[in-house]
Design an enzyme around this catalytic site. Structure first.
Site, PDB file in Angstrom:
ATOM      1  CG  HIS A 202      -1.960  -1.157   1.077  1.00  0.00           C
ATOM      2  ND1 HIS A 202      -2.932  -1.189   0.115  1.00  0.00           N
ATOM      3  CD2 HIS A 202      -2.093  -2.299   1.788  1.00  0.00           C
ATOM      4  CE1 HIS A 202      -3.645  -2.303   0.239  1.00  0.00           C
ATOM      5  NE2 HIS A 202      -3.150  -2.998   1.246  1.00  0.00           N
ATOM      6  CB  CYS A 243      -4.340  -7.250   4.818  1.00  0.00           C
ATOM      7  SG  CYS A 243      -4.677  -6.273   3.345  1.00  0.00           S
TER       8      CYS A 243
END
Lengths: 282, 108
Positions: A202, A243
């Site tokens: 990210h 995640c």
């Protein structure tokens, strides 16, 4: 022949989407609330190399984006309605509902923007769900909800929806500084067989593809999020868990100290973006 | 009756006579396909909305048969011509025999 030409044009038009990055669309809710979905990164992100924070909305396809622009099409709003019913339902030994003290959910305006937040009385960092559970236990005499349980997420979505359009603004200094540091530590810690940290995807690779999907900046301003893949609202901690699991690691539990700290840190990376919850993602 | 079923409809309040207006409908329903199994391996019985109709002043506008592969919370968007002021009546038929109704008026 004509068909081929059309395909070629379509491919050209679609080209920006294939690049995988954020698009330049503007998010306006119900034709009235204009959302800030791209803004300069907060000061604490100076060392990350990200100078503009971008809502996950920009990384989704036009069709998915459109669903969020209208409360009727945003299926997350179904759960907000259910949350409202819960809000008005009396539960527990004290004969109270949320509405008995807080009246309409409008009283929750701004709450989602500032949580997780330090609770002075309890001497701990609290998420919205923890605060709701505290109310349930100590004021309503009701059983606390399991963290990220469906009913808890619905109420969280109801609360979040009151702050839509307001900029996220969580405090990261003072009593929460230690938790914020711990959250940051977790964000950059590689976990699992794949040895990936939150930042690996990210921060270093947002805008690129991860298999068939775009990687966003992992902003949580739109949580709880209605995901098309499971047709329900998803909580932040459950998403974290998903995640971490994908890195093939043993995960922390939703509601754990680690995830609360991580929520604070990740939320602070969204300082300045509009609260979008409930957002629509794939 | 399946739990948590709530019909929603969005119809413009006013329209010009002869105009086609866009109607959006959504019903929250789990649309259990009848193909899935529970933890013990038993088949979960099918429970879906199997038919949806919309009438305007008694005249049928749309009549849809729904099949088990349709996702949860079925959403329909369609256009209808409004020749005069009147009422739209929406009806959803559940597998278990329940019928959910909703009505909206349109002024011209």
């Amino acid at each position: 022949m004509k068909f081929k030409a059309l395909t070629a044009i379509a491919a050209l038009l679609a080209a920006p989407a294939f690049a995988g990055g954020a698009d330049d669309d503007t998010l306006v809710l119900n034709g009235e609330i204009e959302m800030t979905t791209k803004v300069a990164a907060p000061a604490h992100m100076a060392e990350t190399g990200i100078d503009e924070i971008i809502s996950g909305w920009h990384f989704r396809s036009d069709e998915t984006q459109q669903l969020q622009t209208d409360d009727f099409e945003n299926q997350g709003m179904i759960f907000v309605d259910q949350g409202l019913e819960t809000w008005q339902t009396v539960d527990g030994s004290e004969g109270k509902s949320c509405a008995s003290c807080h009246e309409g959910p409008e009283s929750m305006e701004g709450v989602a923007a500032s949580y997780p937040k330090w609770n002075e009385e309890a001497g701990e960092l609290r998420t919205v769900q923890m605060q709701v559970n505290d109310c349930r236990e100590n004021r309503m005499g009701a059983k606390p909800w399991k963290y990220d349980a469906g009913v808890a997420i619905n109420v969280e979505a109801l609360i979040a929806s009151q702050s839509r359009g307001m900029p996220v603004n969580v405090a990261i200094d003072g009593p929460v500084a230690a938790a914020w540091e711990a959250g940051k530590e977790l964000y950059y810690t590689r976990t699992g067989i794949l040895e990936l940290s939150c930042a690996s995807c990210h921060e270093e690779n947002y805008g690129n593809y991860i298999r068939a999907d775009h990687l966003s900046q992992g902003q949580i301003n739109g949580f709880p999020t209605y995901r098309l893949k499971n047709a329900k609202l998803n909580g932040v901690h459950s998403r974290f868990k998903g995640c971490v699991r994908d890195t093939r690691a043993e995960t922390y539990s939703p509601g754990s100290e680690e995830f609360i700290a991580l929520e604070l840190y990740v939320k602070s990376r969204a300082n300045g973006l509009s609260v979008e919850g409930p957002s629509v993602r794939n | 009756m399946a739990s948590g079923v709530k019909p929603r409809v969005k119809v413009p309040k006013k329209a010009a006579a002869g105009d086609a207006i866009t109607i959006k409908t959504l019903i929250s329903h789990k649309m259990e396909s009848g193909q899935r199994k529970d933890k013990e391996g038993n088949l979960i019985p099918r429970s879906i909305i199997n038919r949806f109709t919309c009438d305007f002043n008694g005249q049928n506008v749309i009549d849809v048969d729904l099949a088990p592969a349709i996702s949860t919370n079925p959403y329909f968007e369609f256009e209808a011509m409004v020749p005069e002021a009147g009422d739209f009546k929406f009806t959803w038929y559940d597998d278990d025999g329940s019928v959910y109704e909703e009505a909206k008026s349109v002024a011209v």
